[in-house]
Design an enzyme around this catalytic site. Structure first.
Site, PDB file in Angstrom:
ATOM      1  N   ASN A 171      -8.471  -1.350  57.033  1.00  0.00           N
ATOM      2  CA  ASN A 171      -7.390  -2.061  57.719  1.00  0.00           C
ATOM      3  C   ASN A 171      -6.115  -1.249  57.592  1.00  0.00           C
ATOM      4  O   ASN A 171      -5.739  -0.851  56.481  1.00  0.00           O
ATOM      5  CB  ASN A 171      -7.162  -3.432  57.086  1.00  0.00           C
ATOM      6  CG  ASN A 171      -5.854  -4.068  57.547  1.00  0.00           C
ATOM      7  OD1 ASN A 171      -5.750  -4.525  58.687  1.00  0.00           O
ATOM      8  ND2 ASN A 171      -4.833  -4.053  56.693  1.00  0.00           N
ATOM      9  N   GLU A 172      -5.460  -0.992  58.701  1.00  0.00           N
ATOM     10  CA  GLU A 172      -4.163  -0.290  58.709  1.00  0.00           C
ATOM     11  C   GLU A 172      -4.170   0.883  57.722  1.00  0.00           C
ATOM     12  O   GLU A 172      -3.304   0.993  56.859  1.00  0.00           O
ATOM     13  CB  GLU A 172      -3.014  -1.275  58.449  1.00  0.00           C
ATOM     14  CG  GLU A 172      -2.941  -2.350  59.523  1.00  0.00           C
ATOM     15  CD  GLU A 172      -1.611  -3.084  59.640  1.00  0.00           C
ATOM     16  OE1 GLU A 172      -0.772  -2.972  58.734  1.00  0.00           O
ATOM     17  OE2 GLU A 172      -1.412  -3.762  60.679  1.00  0.00           O
TER      18      GLU A 172
ATOM     19  N   GLN B  10      -1.650 -15.567  62.414  1.00  0.00           N
ATOM     20  CA  GLN B  10      -2.887 -15.858  61.746  1.00  0.00           C
ATOM     21  C   GLN B  10      -3.203 -17.333  61.947  1.00  0.00           C
ATOM     22  O   GLN B  10      -2.343 -18.088  62.354  1.00  0.00           O
ATOM     23  CB  GLN B  10      -2.747 -15.547  60.259  1.00  0.00           C
ATOM     24  CG  GLN B  10      -2.473 -14.070  60.001  1.00  0.00           C
ATOM     25  CD  GLN B  10      -2.615 -13.686  58.526  1.00  0.00           C
ATOM     26  OE1 GLN B  10      -3.041 -14.474  57.701  1.00  0.00           O
ATOM     27  NE2 GLN B  10      -2.225 -12.463  58.195  1.00  0.00           N
TER      28      GLN B  10
ATOM     29  N   TYR C  48       2.302  -6.388  67.061  1.00  0.00           N
ATOM     30  CA  TYR C  48       3.081  -7.605  66.842  1.00  0.00           C
ATOM     31  C   TYR C  48       4.276  -7.631  67.786  1.00  0.00           C
ATOM     32  O   TYR C  48       4.917  -6.602  68.008  1.00  0.00           O
ATOM     33  CB  TYR C  48       3.562  -7.683  65.390  1.00  0.00           C
ATOM     34  CG  TYR C  48       2.439  -8.098  64.452  1.00  0.00           C
ATOM     35  CD1 TYR C  48       2.052  -9.426  64.371  1.00  0.00           C
ATOM     36  CD2 TYR C  48       1.753  -7.161  63.689  1.00  0.00           C
ATOM     37  CE1 TYR C  48       1.016  -9.824  63.540  1.00  0.00           C
ATOM     38  CE2 TYR C  48       0.707  -7.548  62.853  1.00  0.00           C
ATOM     39  CZ  TYR C  48       0.343  -8.885  62.779  1.00  0.00           C
ATOM     40  OH  TYR C  48      -0.684  -9.287  61.970  1.00  0.00           O
TER      41      TYR C  48
ATOM     42  N   GLU D  73      -5.967 -14.551  56.355  1.00  0.00           N
ATOM     43  CA  GLU D  73      -5.754 -13.619  55.243  1.00  0.00           C
ATOM     44  C   GLU D  73      -5.324 -14.396  54.001  1.00  0.00           C
ATOM     45  O   GLU D  73      -4.741 -15.488  54.101  1.00  0.00           O
ATOM     46  CB  GLU D  73      -4.652 -12.616  55.639  1.00  0.00           C
ATOM     47  CG  GLU D  73      -4.341 -11.591  54.559  1.00  0.00           C
ATOM     48  CD  GLU D  73      -3.500 -10.419  55.053  1.00  0.00           C
ATOM     49  OE1 GLU D  73      -2.976 -10.467  56.188  1.00  0.00           O
ATOM     50  OE2 GLU D  73      -3.359  -9.447  54.286  1.00  0.00           O
TER      51      GLU D  73
ATOM     52  N   GLU E  89      -5.219  -7.823  65.396  1.00  0.00           N
ATOM     53  CA  GLU E  89      -3.987  -8.496  64.945  1.00  0.00           C
ATOM     54  C   GLU E  89      -2.993  -8.462  66.095  1.00  0.00           C
ATOM     55  O   GLU E  89      -2.622  -7.390  66.573  1.00  0.00           O
ATOM     56  CB  GLU E  89      -3.388  -7.806  63.708  1.00  0.00           C
ATOM     57  CG  GLU E  89      -4.190  -8.051  62.445  1.00  0.00           C
ATOM     58  CD  GLU E  89      -3.545  -7.505  61.172  1.00  0.00           C
ATOM     59  OE1 GLU E  89      -2.294  -7.476  61.097  1.00  0.00           O
ATOM     60  OE2 GLU E  89      -4.295  -7.112  60.263  1.00  0.00           O
TER      61      GLU E  89
END
Ligand code: AHR
Length: 512
Positions: free
Chosen positions: A193-194, A367, A260, A46, A318
């Protein structure tokens, strides 16, 4: 743990038998049929902190050795790692990204402010051409993330045309003017995204309709469209987006999942240090990472109700650890170190993904460089390979291999009244080699694991990743503390292989 069983025989003789907690793996090679998509070993890049600029791209005029602006050390490390797929340009950055800002002569490209990550000025010198050429250089599949939050359907349709089309059209003309005659082969497209958060704060019902609108114009041969799925255990989001696609399931090939691992399990307050931690935070990190297994099963159960044939895949685009930023680093740059604890997290998650290979078609660790659970860290001209890098490298044997179903029995690793299984494992076969990857989470105790094999196999070799301390990491300019080492394993006997996994270790055993 000791279990005692007492029985009385017909002659009233007291028999006492002891059974110790067993760590057993039963491999069913004869039932192996599912391919582990190499994309499960994917990555995410990113425009965030020093991931793209400094980490991957330093520009042609840099003193750091580079090829067309890409740093040579990082290119070589990615090639060695066999990065199968790379997601770009975000993340939340993608939700404000307008791809036309990043094409054409660099000096004419407009700047924007990266509002999500540190408020830094983005000069757009790394855009579509730079990313896709980089993917060709490191031989990886690109996965582009379309701006749905603040972008338009037309912008998305034109990006697809610009990148993938061989028609004669204004977009392909523009691409040719910018120096690229042939289209690129881009299969994977994330539409949003999100969108429950930084991608527009949408409700799932609203987003599902917006998705349908975008997906209708994001088209091409073999193109795979990914709908923005849930965060962690948000079953409501999955339920509503799947319901919103009812009768239109052909518009998506994948549902994304973001999860996460936070040591504290909470986004508020300190998340804990990436280096300075003891057994309590170590345990909590591994405890929290294991939730992903339940989330995967929960979301798949919902998806199955709407897509009983299981055509739509789950894409964990992710995942990884998220700690407090390293002291002295910039806010919003998400810079953290990577220790043996992260190696365990990587090994555990990759085993879970492998074992769900029938429904998980891709995963992208967050990432790839200098951000969150990176495989590479850079500082000026220096570069280190993190413990997570070594786990990915060790596990690469599973890329495009055939999954071997497993039964696992594990003793528990207990800490402060809570417990997790000490052992995780997955196995696959490719080119006549059976590969078993195992993790022992317990930092205080070795695990004796009995593997029951259903075919006659000989030992081909074994490797290990471990270190003296759970918080050991690889630092710039110093010898690596955490890396892949040769590991000695006794030969299998009568269809049984016994492996003693040292405490806090990730191991690969290969048989043929
Ligand atoms: O990976 C960092 C950020 O985490 C991404 O930009 C966003 O999608 C997620 O919240």
């Amino acid at each position: 743990m000791l279990k005692v069983k007492i029985t009385f025989s017909a002659f009233l003789l007291l028999t006492v038998s002891f059974s110790f907690a067993q760590n057993t793996l039963v491999l069913h090679s004869s039932q192996a049929k599912t391919k582990i998509n190499k994309e499960i070993y994917g990555h995410f890049s990113e425009h965030l902190g020093t991931c793209i600029y400094e980490g991957i791209y330093v520009g042609e005029d840099s003193d750091i050795p580079n090829i067309d602006g890409y740093r040579i050390d990082v290119v070589e490390a990615f090639k060695e790692l066999k990065v199968p797929v790379l997601r770009w340009p975000g993340g939340c950055f993608a939700d404000t990204y307008h791809w036309k800002d990043g094409i054409g002569p660099k000096e004419e490209r407009p700047s924007i402010v990266n509002v999500h990550w540190g408020g830094v000025t983005e000069d757009n010198s790394f855009g579509t051409h730079e990313f896709l050429d980089f993917c060709e250089l490191i031989d990886t599949e690109p996965y582009l993330s379309i701006n749905v939050g603040s972008g338009t359907v037309q912008e998305a349709a034109e990006w697809v045309e610009y990148v993938t089309s061989s028609n004669e059209s204004p977009m392909t003309e523009l691409r040719k003017e910018n120096g690229r005659e042939d289209p690129w082969d881009v299969k994977f497209w994330g539409i949003g995204n999100e969108n429950w958060g930084c991608g527009g704060e949408m409700t799932p019902e609203y987003y599902a309709n917006v998705y349908r609108n975008f997906a209708c114009y994001v088209k091409g041969n073999d193109l795979q469209r990914v709908i923005c799925g849930p965060s962690g255990g948000d079953k409501n989001w999955t339920e509503k987006i799947m319901a919103g696609l009812k009768g239109k399931m052909h518009l998506t090939q994948g549902v994304s999942l973001h999860y996460y691992t936070l040591p504290t399990g909470s986004w508020s307050g300190s998340k804990g240090s990436s280096i300075d931690f003891g057994e309590e935070m170590y345990f909590k990190t591994l405890y929290n990472t294991l939730f992903i297994k339940d989330y995967i099963n929960d979301h798949l159960e919902i998806m199955d109700q709407y897509d009983p044939e299981g055509k739509v895949k789950l894409i964990v685009d992710e995942w990884g650890t998220w700690y407090d930023k390293l002291p002295g680093t910039k806010d919003g740059f998400l810079q953290q170190q990577n220790t043996l604890r992260d190696a365990l997290v990587a090994g555990i998650n990759l085993n879970i993904f492998n074992n769900h290979a029938d429904r998980i078609s891709m995963a992208n660790i967050a990432q790839i460089v200098n951000v969150l659970q990176s495989v590479i860290l850079t500082k000026g001209a220096q570069m280190v390979k993190t413990p997570t890098y070594h786990v990915f490298k060790m596990y690469n044997v599973h890329q495009d291999a055939t999954l071997i179903p497993l039964e696992i029995e594990s003793e528990e690793y207990e800490f402060n009244g809570q417990a997790i299984p000490a052992l995780t494992a997955s196995a696959s076969k490719k080119d006549g080699i059976t590969s078993i990857t195992l993790t022992n989470a317990n930092p205080n105790k070795a695990l004796k694991v009995d593997c029951v094999l259903d075919t006659d196999l000989k030992l081909a070799g074994a490797q290990i990743i471990t270190a003296e301390n759970i918080s050991d990491y690889n630092d710039f300019g110093k010898d690596e503390l955490v890396s892949i080492k040769k590991f000695n394993v006794a030969k299998p006997k009568n269809g049984k292989l016994s492996v003693e996994l040292p405490s806090k270790s990730v191991v690969l055993v290969q048989l043929q």
